[in-house]
Design a protein around this motif. Structure first.
Motif, PDB file in Angstrom:
ATOM      1  N   TRP A  22      55.377  66.087  44.976  1.00 56.32           N
ATOM      2  CA  TRP A  22      56.302  65.669  46.036  1.00 56.32           C
ATOM      3  C   TRP A  22      55.576  65.452  47.355  1.00 56.32           C
ATOM      4  CZ3 TRP A  22      60.542  63.408  44.954  1.00 56.32           C
ATOM      5  CH2 TRP A  22      61.163  63.672  43.745  1.00 56.32           C
ATOM      6  N   TRP A  23      54.498  66.189  47.591  1.00 58.52           N
ATOM      7  CA  TRP A  23      53.693  65.939  48.792  1.00 58.52           C
ATOM      8  C   TRP A  23      53.022  64.564  48.697  1.00 58.52           C
ATOM      9  CZ3 TRP A  23      54.052  67.707  53.379  1.00 58.52           C
ATOM     10  CH2 TRP A  23      54.461  69.012  53.622  1.00 58.52           C
ATOM     11  N   ILE A  24      52.554  64.206  47.523  1.00 52.29           N
ATOM     12  CA  ILE A  24      51.941  62.883  47.330  1.00 52.29           C
ATOM     13  C   ILE A  24      52.969  61.794  47.583  1.00 52.29           C
ATOM     14  CG2 ILE A  24      50.902  61.345  45.612  1.00 52.29           C
ATOM     15  CD1 ILE A  24      49.615  63.915  44.393  1.00 52.29           C
ATOM     16  N   GLN A  25      54.171  61.970  47.028  1.00 50.52           N
ATOM     17  CA  GLN A  25      55.229  60.992  47.251  1.00 50.52           C
ATOM     18  C   GLN A  25      55.623  60.925  48.724  1.00 50.52           C
ATOM     19  OE1 GLN A  25      58.503  60.884  44.444  1.00 50.52           O
ATOM     20  NE2 GLN A  25      57.298  62.127  43.024  1.00 50.52           N
ATOM     21  N   PHE A  26      55.657  62.083  49.387  1.00 49.15           N
ATOM     22  CA  PHE A  26      55.971  62.140  50.814  1.00 49.15           C
ATOM     23  C   PHE A  26      54.972  61.295  51.613  1.00 49.15           C
ATOM     24  CE2 PHE A  26      55.094  64.138  54.929  1.00 49.15           C
ATOM     25  CZ  PHE A  26      56.360  64.170  55.510  1.00 49.15           C
ATOM     26  N   ILE A  27      53.689  61.459  51.329  1.00 55.58           N
ATOM     27  CA  ILE A  27      52.655  60.725  52.061  1.00 55.58           C
ATOM     28  C   ILE A  27      52.749  59.229  51.798  1.00 55.58           C
ATOM     29  CG2 ILE A  27      50.154  60.373  52.229  1.00 55.58           C
ATOM     30  CD1 ILE A  27      49.924  63.457  51.762  1.00 55.58           C
ATOM     31  N   ILE A  28      52.955  58.839  50.543  1.00 53.81           N
ATOM     32  CA  ILE A  28      53.070  57.413  50.207  1.00 53.81           C
ATOM     33  C   ILE A  28      54.278  56.793  50.898  1.00 53.81           C
ATOM     34  CG2 ILE A  28      53.531  55.773  48.328  1.00 53.81           C
ATOM     35  CD1 ILE A  28      51.874  57.682  46.510  1.00 53.81           C
ATOM     36  N   ALA A  29      55.436  57.459  50.818  1.00 49.32           N
ATOM     37  CA  ALA A  29      56.644  56.930  51.446  1.00 49.32           C
ATOM     38  C   ALA A  29      56.499  56.888  52.969  1.00 49.32           C
ATOM     39  CB  ALA A  29      57.859  57.773  51.052  1.00 49.32           C
ATOM     40  N   LEU A  30      55.862  57.889  53.548  1.00 50.53           N
ATOM     41  CA  LEU A  30      55.661  57.915  54.995  1.00 50.53           C
ATOM     42  C   LEU A  30      54.789  56.751  55.450  1.00 50.53           C
ATOM     43  CD1 LEU A  30      56.137  59.448  57.650  1.00 50.53           C
ATOM     44  CD2 LEU A  30      54.054  60.738  57.156  1.00 50.53           C
ATOM     45  N   ILE A  31      53.729  56.468  54.712  1.00 51.43           N
ATOM     46  CA  ILE A  31      52.856  55.338  55.058  1.00 51.43           C
ATOM     47  C   ILE A  31      53.626  54.022  54.986  1.00 51.43           C
ATOM     48  CG2 ILE A  31      50.855  53.992  54.277  1.00 51.43           C
ATOM     49  CD1 ILE A  31      49.566  56.716  53.503  1.00 51.43           C
ATOM     50  N   ILE A  32      54.402  53.838  53.921  1.00 46.92           N
ATOM     51  CA  ILE A  32      55.189  52.601  53.774  1.00 46.92           C
ATOM     52  C   ILE A  32      56.167  52.451  54.932  1.00 46.92           C
ATOM     53  CG2 ILE A  32      56.952  51.445  52.372  1.00 46.92           C
ATOM     54  CD1 ILE A  32      55.549  52.680  49.899  1.00 46.92           C
ATOM     55  N   VAL A  33      56.885  53.527  55.251  1.00 53.44           N
ATOM     56  CA  VAL A  33      57.896  53.471  56.315  1.00 53.44           C
ATOM     57  C   VAL A  33      57.244  53.195  57.665  1.00 53.44           C
ATOM     58  CG1 VAL A  33      59.540  54.881  57.596  1.00 53.44           C
ATOM     59  CG2 VAL A  33      59.610  54.855  55.123  1.00 53.44           C
ATOM     60  N   MET A  34      56.148  53.867  57.964  1.00 47.57           N
ATOM     61  CA  MET A  34      55.494  53.680  59.264  1.00 47.57           C
ATOM     62  C   MET A  34      54.910  52.274  59.420  1.00 47.57           C
ATOM     63  SD  MET A  34      55.943  56.207  61.115  1.00 47.57           S
ATOM     64  CE  MET A  34      56.519  57.864  60.979  1.00 47.57           C
TER      65      MET A  34
END
Length: 123
Positions: free
Chosen positions: A98-110
């Motif tokens: 879930w931390w990996i998914q958090f980082i990927i989604a955060l990069i996409i959103v930003m």
């Protein structure tokens, strides 16, 4: 509305960090209270984000429209990752995926929010 949206997700990240610190310290009850406040903030994030995406629905330009939809889906994914990190951490289960998914989604959103889409801060 952009400033309210940014303020709401910054507050969300702060509450998320506070809840994680409390969970790491073993303070379950205060962490649960902060998590409930965070859940209310999720609603505000979704409301302000929905208002912003409504602006893209008003003027459908295909590349921007597709990127706005992608950002909305990634934003919901980010909220889900934050919630599941806290829930699984409280239950003592592994949270690495879930931390990996958090980082990927955060990069996409930003990237989409601040670099590509016009309601953000364009470079």
């Amino acid at each position: 509305m952009t400033h309210m949206h940014i303020t709401s997700w910054v507050l969300g990240f702060i509450l998320f960090a506070v809840a994680l610190v409390l969970l790491n310290q073993g303070k379950e009850k205060p962490a649960k209270i902060v998590q409930m406040i965070l859940r209310l903030d999720y609603l505000f994030i979704l409301y302000t984000g929905g208002d912003l995406i409504g602006g893209y629905f008003a003027s459908i330009q295909m590349p921007l429209f597709a990127e706005a939809i992608t950002k909305a889906v990634a934003g919901i994914w980010l909220i889900a990752a934050m919630e599941l990190i806290l829930v699984k951490k409280a239950k003592g289960k592994p949270v690495k995926s879930w931390w990996i998914q958090f980082i990927i989604a955060l990069i996409i959103v930003m990237v989409l929010g601040f670099v590509r889409l016009p309601y953000g801060v364009s470079l």
